[in-house]
Design a protein around this motif. Structure first.
Motif, PDB file in Angstrom:
ATOM      1  N   THR A   1      22.874 -67.708 -23.020  1.00  0.00           N
ATOM      2  CA  THR A   1      23.472 -68.425 -24.154  1.00  0.00           C
ATOM      3  C   THR A   1      23.616 -67.503 -25.353  1.00  0.00           C
ATOM      4  O   THR A   1      24.640 -67.506 -26.037  1.00  0.00           O
ATOM      5  N   GLU A   2      22.613 -66.690 -25.592  1.00  0.00           N
ATOM      6  CA  GLU A   2      22.648 -65.749 -26.721  1.00  0.00           C
ATOM      7  C   GLU A   2      23.709 -64.671 -26.527  1.00  0.00           C
ATOM      8  O   GLU A   2      24.474 -64.352 -27.440  1.00  0.00           O
ATOM      9  N   LEU A   3      23.784 -64.105 -25.333  1.00  0.00           N
ATOM     10  CA  LEU A   3      24.725 -63.014 -25.074  1.00  0.00           C
ATOM     11  C   LEU A   3      26.176 -63.487 -24.982  1.00  0.00           C
ATOM     12  O   LEU A   3      27.088 -62.787 -25.411  1.00  0.00           O
ATOM     13  N   ILE A   4      26.384 -64.667 -24.405  1.00  0.00           N
ATOM     14  CA  ILE A   4      27.746 -65.139 -24.173  1.00  0.00           C
ATOM     15  C   ILE A   4      28.277 -65.963 -25.347  1.00  0.00           C
ATOM     16  O   ILE A   4      29.481 -66.062 -25.550  1.00  0.00           O
TER      17      ILE A   4
ATOM     18  N   GLU B   1      25.734 -76.038 -21.954  1.00  0.00           N
ATOM     19  CA  GLU B   1      26.307 -76.878 -20.898  1.00  0.00           C
ATOM     20  C   GLU B   1      27.391 -76.127 -20.119  1.00  0.00           C
ATOM     21  O   GLU B   1      27.506 -76.273 -18.896  1.00  0.00           O
ATOM     22  N   GLU B   2      28.207 -75.347 -20.813  1.00  0.00           N
ATOM     23  CA  GLU B   2      29.263 -74.576 -20.155  1.00  0.00           C
ATOM     24  C   GLU B   2      28.671 -73.493 -19.256  1.00  0.00           C
ATOM     25  O   GLU B   2      29.177 -73.227 -18.162  1.00  0.00           O
TER      26      GLU B   2
ATOM     27  N   SER C   1      26.191 -73.168 -11.924  1.00  0.00           N
ATOM     28  CA  SER C   1      26.185 -74.090 -10.789  1.00  0.00           C
ATOM     29  C   SER C   1      27.241 -73.691  -9.761  1.00  0.00           C
ATOM     30  O   SER C   1      26.966 -73.637  -8.550  1.00  0.00           O
ATOM     31  N   HIS C   2      28.446 -73.387 -10.238  1.00  0.00           N
ATOM     32  CA  HIS C   2      29.503 -72.972  -9.322  1.00  0.00           C
ATOM     33  C   HIS C   2      29.186 -71.617  -8.691  1.00  0.00           C
ATOM     34  O   HIS C   2      29.382 -71.415  -7.490  1.00  0.00           O
TER      35      HIS C   2
END
Length: 77
Positions: free
Chosen positions: A38-41, A46-47, A53-54
């Motif tokens: 989450t921090e890097l992207i 949720e995304e 998951s995929h």
């Protein structure tokens, strides 16, 4: 371990970003946890979970007790 991987062309642009981020962390000997991703992207958690998951279902990445790492692959490290 003869698990079938999904086709990389089935990845969305965002899933590719998540995959590459996991790969970079894995290459350095670590596992990518959701906080780090989450921090890097810099996208909503949720995304990132949806992309992971995929990627897990397609065997591109796998979940470990420490986080996410690359799934089996047929290219040299």
């Amino acid at each position: 371990m003869d698990e079938k991987r999904g086709d990389v062309q089935e990845m969305s642009d965002f899933e590719l970003v998540v995959y590459e981020t996991v790969a970079e962390i894995d290459k350095e000997g670590g596992a990518a946890d959701i906080g780090t991703l989450t921090e890097l992207i810099e996208r909503p958690e949720e995304e990132i979970w949806a992309a992971l998951s995929h990627l897990v279902s397609a065997n591109h990445v796998r979940s470990t007790s420490d986080g996410f790492v690359l799934g089996s692959h047929d290219w040299a490290p």
